[in-house]
Structures are given as structure tokens and as C-alpha cells.
Design a protein around this motif. Sequence first.
Motif, short mmCIF file in Angstrom:
data_model
loop_
_atom_site.label_atom_id
_atom_site.label_comp_id
_atom_site.label_asym_id
_atom_site.label_seq_id
_atom_site.Cartn_x
_atom_site.Cartn_y
_atom_site.Cartn_z
N ILE A 15 0.94 -1.27 -0.01
CA ILE A 15 0.09 0.23 0.04
C ILE A 15 0.83 1.25 0.15
N VAL A 16 0.74 2.27 -0.91
CA VAL A 16 1.29 3.43 -0.97
C VAL A 16 0.44 4.64 -0.72
N VAL A 17 0.83 5.24 0.33
CA VAL A 17 -0.15 6.52 0.58
C VAL A 17 0.69 7.69 0.66
N PRO A 18 0.21 8.77 -0.02
CA PRO A 18 1.15 10.09 -0.17
C PRO A 18 0.88 10.82 1.10
N ILE A 19 2.17 11.35 1.58
CA ILE A 19 2.13 12.33 2.64
C ILE A 19 2.33 13.71 2.12
N ILE A 20 1.09 14.40 2.08
CA ILE A 20 1.02 15.85 1.64
C ILE A 20 1.13 16.90 2.74
N THR A 21 1.89 18.03 2.48
CA THR A 21 1.90 19.02 3.35
C THR A 21 1.58 20.12 2.56
N TRP A 26 5.23 15.57 0.02
CA TRP A 26 6.51 15.39 1.15
C TRP A 26 7.07 14.20 1.10
N GLY A 27 6.28 13.12 0.66
CA GLY A 27 6.97 11.69 0.73
C GLY A 27 5.80 10.83 0.56
N LEU A 28 6.23 9.29 0.92
CA LEU A 28 5.13 8.32 0.74
C LEU A 28 5.28 7.51 1.88
N LEU A 29 4.27 7.13 2.42
CA LEU A 29 4.10 6.02 3.39
C LEU A 29 3.73 4.50 2.90
N ILE A 30 4.76 3.63 3.03
CA ILE A 30 4.58 2.18 2.30
C ILE A 30 4.47 1.21 3.08
N VAL A 31 3.63 0.31 3.11
CA VAL A 31 3.48 -0.90 3.88
C VAL A 31 3.36 -2.07 3.19
N HIS A 32 4.37 -2.96 3.36
CA HIS A 32 4.59 -4.12 2.52
C HIS A 32 4.15 -5.46 3.20
N GLU A 33 3.57 -6.29 2.44
CA GLU A 33 3.11 -7.65 2.79
C GLU A 33 4.26 -8.68 2.21
N GLU A 44 -7.88 -1.00 6.45
CA GLU A 44 -6.46 -0.69 6.72
C GLU A 44 -5.85 0.50 5.59
N VAL A 45 -6.59 0.62 4.62
CA VAL A 45 -6.28 1.70 3.83
C VAL A 45 -6.69 2.96 4.65
N LEU A 48 -4.07 3.80 7.36
CA LEU A 48 -2.80 4.45 6.65
C LEU A 48 -3.14 5.75 6.15
N GLN A 49 -4.16 6.25 5.31
CA GLN A 49 -4.14 7.47 5.20
C GLN A 49 -4.47 8.41 6.36
N GLN A 50 -4.97 7.80 7.37
CA GLN A 50 -4.97 8.97 8.68
C GLN A 50 -3.82 9.06 9.19
N VAL A 51 -2.90 7.92 9.31
CA VAL A 51 -1.38 7.96 9.81
C VAL A 51 -0.64 9.01 8.98
N ALA A 52 -0.89 8.94 7.61
CA ALA A 52 -0.09 9.79 6.82
C ALA A 52 -0.67 11.25 6.92
N ALA A 53 -1.99 11.54 7.34
CA ALA A 53 -2.37 12.77 7.42
C ALA A 53 -1.81 13.24 8.90
N GLN A 54 -1.72 12.64 9.67
CA GLN A 54 -1.21 12.91 11.19
C GLN A 54 0.42 13.42 10.88
N VAL A 55 0.99 12.20 10.20
CA VAL A 55 2.36 12.90 9.91
C VAL A 55 2.54 14.03 9.26
N ALA A 56 1.70 14.35 8.27
CA ALA A 56 1.70 15.59 7.50
C ALA A 56 1.41 16.86 8.49
#
Length: 186
Positions: A15-21, A26-33, A44-45, A48-56
Amino acid sequence: CYQEFLQRLQVQASIVVPIITGKNLWGLLIVHECKGVRVWQTSEVELLQQVAAQVAIAIGQAELYEQARTAALTAQSKATALERASAALQQANQTLENEIGDRKQAQAALRQKNKIVKLLQAVAEAANEAASSKQALRICLEHICNHTGWPVGHVYLPDQTGELIPTTLWCLKHPEHFQRFRNATE
């Protein structure tokens, strides 16, 4: 090169989720299986989007903190220059009085900017250290109410349509005085 790296790790799904500021990537948050092929669940998606938003948010707050810190250093530098000028102008009483007035204003502005820097730092730290967005919002609300002296603070969040909906997150200096207001608002 990256494909080879993923193959060596035996990545089966990602899963690849963008980190947008702001408006920038700004970058990508990637989770691998790596154990096998996987169909990612919507929850799950979304997580991950919520985590990316918090990181942003944390990145944005850190950038704001750095800007405020730079402004405070600039103000400190100006205050130092003002103090040197004051020492040189002590011979003339009227000039000294004017300089003292200017210094008081600069120091008040510096104290205010330092308070804002500390507030931004506390908010950034809360966002970075919070276990959940709700906890981060609660801590940030308390910091903001304490900084401003507001007796009441309440968090509203947008629903899927963008309408602001009241939450149960409050900061009340005197809860007993605002209970009717709180009941009517929630």
C-alpha cells in the motif's frame, strides 16, 4: 533497482499513501506484505491514510515551529541591537526615555513571540507523541486555551460532507458554569 530490492524482500503486496504538506508531496508511506498475496481491507487503507495525515500535520507543525523559532531569533537579534543602541544614547535624557519605551515594546513583542513559539512547540510535540488524533486534539486544545486564557474550547470536525460536527472534546476552565452550553452544543 527498487524492483530488485522488493523481490529480495519477497514483497507480495504493498500500500502506498502520499504524505502531503500544504499542496506539496512530502513523501510516501508504504506498507509491504511479504508472507503472501494480500487484498487490503478498506479499514487498513483508511488507517494508513489517517496516519499519513497525522504525519503531514506533525511535519507542518514542525515547519511552523521552525519559522516561529527563526522569527524569535530575528527578534532576539533586533532586541540585542536595540540594547546596544540604548547604551550609546544614555547621555541624552529624552533619547533615553524614547529608547526605554522602544525596548519595552520590543521585549513585549519578543515575550509574545516566545509564548507563541512555546505553544507551537507544545502543539507539535503533542501531535508527534499522541497515541491517537483524539488525544492530540485534546492536548492541543488545552494548550491553546491555556495560552489564550479562553474559558471554553470545543473541537468540531468535518463529516464526509464537510459539515462541522461537534465532538466530545472540550476544555472548560469552570465546567459547572458551562454545563448548559455544553449540553446544548453536543
